[in-house]
Design a protein around this motif. Structure first.
Motif, mmCIF file in Angstrom:
data_model
loop_
_atom_site.group_PDB
_atom_site.id
_atom_site.type_symbol
_atom_site.label_atom_id
_atom_site.label_comp_id
_atom_site.label_asym_id
_atom_site.label_seq_id
_atom_site.Cartn_x
_atom_site.Cartn_y
_atom_site.Cartn_z
ATOM 1 N N LEU A 164 -48.294 -10.608 -75.613
ATOM 2 C CA LEU A 164 -49.370 -9.972 -76.556
ATOM 3 C C LEU A 164 -48.672 -8.730 -77.350
ATOM 4 N N LEU A 165 -48.223 -7.691 -76.283
ATOM 5 C CA LEU A 165 -47.462 -6.427 -76.817
ATOM 6 C C LEU A 165 -46.237 -6.755 -77.538
ATOM 7 N N ILE A 166 -45.401 -7.756 -77.163
ATOM 8 C CA ILE A 166 -44.304 -8.016 -78.160
ATOM 9 C C ILE A 166 -44.539 -8.596 -79.301
ATOM 10 N N GLU A 167 -45.541 -9.508 -79.344
ATOM 11 C CA GLU A 167 -45.980 -10.048 -80.677
ATOM 12 C C GLU A 167 -45.242 -9.861 -81.830
ATOM 13 N N GLY A 168 -45.166 -10.982 -82.441
ATOM 14 C CA GLY A 168 -44.167 -10.842 -83.539
ATOM 15 C C GLY A 168 -42.819 -11.772 -83.327
ATOM 16 N N TYR A 169 -41.927 -11.647 -84.148
ATOM 17 C CA TYR A 169 -40.531 -12.290 -83.935
ATOM 18 C C TYR A 169 -39.813 -11.484 -82.724
ATOM 19 N N ALA A 170 -39.363 -12.288 -81.854
ATOM 20 C CA ALA A 170 -38.510 -11.614 -80.939
ATOM 21 C C ALA A 170 -37.586 -12.926 -80.300
ATOM 22 N N GLU A 171 -36.271 -12.515 -80.221
ATOM 23 C CA GLU A 171 -35.456 -13.613 -79.427
ATOM 24 C C GLU A 171 -34.906 -13.293 -78.189
ATOM 25 N N THR A 172 -34.308 -11.982 -77.969
ATOM 26 C CA THR A 172 -33.838 -11.467 -76.807
ATOM 27 C C THR A 172 -34.516 -10.265 -76.527
ATOM 28 N N ILE A 173 -34.850 -10.463 -75.088
ATOM 29 C CA ILE A 173 -35.795 -9.262 -74.468
ATOM 30 C C ILE A 173 -35.101 -8.886 -73.127
ATOM 31 N N VAL A 174 -35.621 -7.596 -72.596
ATOM 32 C CA VAL A 174 -34.929 -7.264 -71.327
ATOM 33 C C VAL A 174 -36.161 -7.011 -70.674
ATOM 34 N N ASP A 175 -36.202 -7.383 -69.348
ATOM 35 C CA ASP A 175 -37.268 -7.084 -68.603
ATOM 36 C C ASP A 175 -36.418 -6.103 -67.565
ATOM 37 N N VAL A 176 -36.853 -4.914 -67.384
ATOM 38 C CA VAL A 176 -36.386 -3.907 -66.787
ATOM 39 C C VAL A 176 -37.094 -3.689 -65.348
ATOM 40 N N GLY A 177 -36.589 -3.699 -64.350
ATOM 41 C CA GLY A 177 -36.990 -3.789 -63.036
ATOM 42 C C GLY A 177 -37.760 -4.844 -62.946
ATOM 43 N N CYS A 178 -37.108 -5.999 -62.875
ATOM 44 C CA CYS A 178 -37.705 -7.436 -63.120
ATOM 45 C C CYS A 178 -37.937 -7.736 -61.824
ATOM 46 N N GLY A 179 -37.599 -7.143 -60.581
ATOM 47 C CA GLY A 179 -37.802 -7.524 -59.241
ATOM 48 C C GLY A 179 -37.481 -9.006 -59.033
ATOM 49 N N ASP A 180 -38.461 -9.641 -58.508
ATOM 50 C CA ASP A 180 -38.173 -11.248 -58.253
ATOM 51 C C ASP A 180 -38.442 -12.078 -59.260
ATOM 52 N N CYS A 181 -38.520 -11.454 -60.368
ATOM 53 C CA CYS A 181 -38.531 -12.150 -61.722
ATOM 54 C C CYS A 181 -39.562 -13.207 -61.909
#
Ligand SMILES: C[S@@+](CC[C@H](N)C(=O)[O-])C[C@H]1O[C@@H](n2cnc3c(N)ncnc32)[C@H](O)[C@@H]1O
Length: 249
Positions: free
Chosen positions: A44-61
């Protein structure tokens, strides 16, 4: 070199040691569907066009895997080998091919990711880093963020709400009078005081880590010439936390 700097480094090492031995993200026991809801909140917060993202501190994903179906490419960055081992198993079991795992500290983000990204999310991580490191992290995120990109920090504990959190105000869905709040707060303080007197080395830990005032984020945004937006959490029992988005000016 200040004492604060040394303490921060020691704390960082101890915290890293803790996560090095862990295999899962330890969601709060009080929340059902924690991962699904966190992934929804992030989307919801990303909202809008996004292709490539990073999950920082992704843990066990677990959250990263839920986001993988919505975005073309996701980097999962974490400084714990054991967490990344669990992440690999989860990713393979789910047959996901667009998550790229990176073993690094969050302060290395702009060294290990060499392309521009549309969103950087960071969920349940920053409670354990100092304000100086947080500022540096945002500065580094900015280096790899696209013009329309967003840095999204999720689940920040609000210092204004800490005392209410400690008396379980947010766990309880029923009405709590001011009298009852004061009574519970006094009882808690007396209990901590007693423990400190009776156990010489007693150290009170609230199970959360660093609590932040919203003004800290505004200052960090201003320092880095970024626009800062604040959002409440969608989790009802999580209303002592807030989310922040940083965007280019
Ligand atoms: C509570 S878990 C959160 C995992 C996931 N983001 C979630 O919301 O379920 C915190 C994760 O952040 C990682 N972490 C903490 N500090 C970090 C740092 N300085 N650099 C990279 N990863 C870090 C830990 O190894 C751990 O996997």
């Amino acid at each position: 070199m200040s004492i604060y700097y040394i303490m921060n480094k020691v704390y960082h090492q101890n915290y890293k040691k803790f996560w090095e031995g862990q295999q899962n993200s330890k969601p709060p026991v009080s929340e059902n569907n924690w991962f699904q809801r966190s992934a929804e909140e992030a989307s919801l917060l990303i909202e809008g066009y996004a292709e490539t993202i990073v999950d920082v501190g992704c843990g066990d994903c677990i959250i990263t895997c839920l986001l993988a179906e919505k975005f073309k490419k996701i980097y999962g960055l974490d400084f714990s080998n054991s967490m990344l081992e669990s992440a690999k198993i989860n990713i393979v079991n789910k047959g996901i091919s667009n998550i790229h795992l990176i073993h690094a500290d969050l302060l290395q983000i702009d060294e290990v990711i060499t392309e521009k990204v549309d969103a950087i999310i960071c969920s349940a991580v920053i409670q354990h880093i100092s304000i100086d490191d947080l500022n540096l992290f945002i500065k580094k995120c900015k280096n790899i963020l696209n013009e329309d990109g967003k840095i999204i920090i999720i689940g920040i504990p609000n210092l204004k709400c800490r005392d209410l959190y400690l008396i379980n105000f947010y766990k309880n869905n029923s009405y709590m009078s001011l009298q009852s709040i004061l009574y519970k707060y006094l009882k808690l303080k007396l209990h901590i005081f007693y423990l400190k007197l009776s156990k010489k080395k007693y150290f009170f830990y609230d199970g959360i880590g660093n609590w932040y005032l919203t003004s800290v984020f505004k200052e960090i945004g201003d320092k880095n010439n970024l626009v800062t937006e604040f959002y409440n959490s969608n989790f009802i029992s999580y209303s002592y936390r807030f989310n922040v988005i940083f965007k280019h000016n």
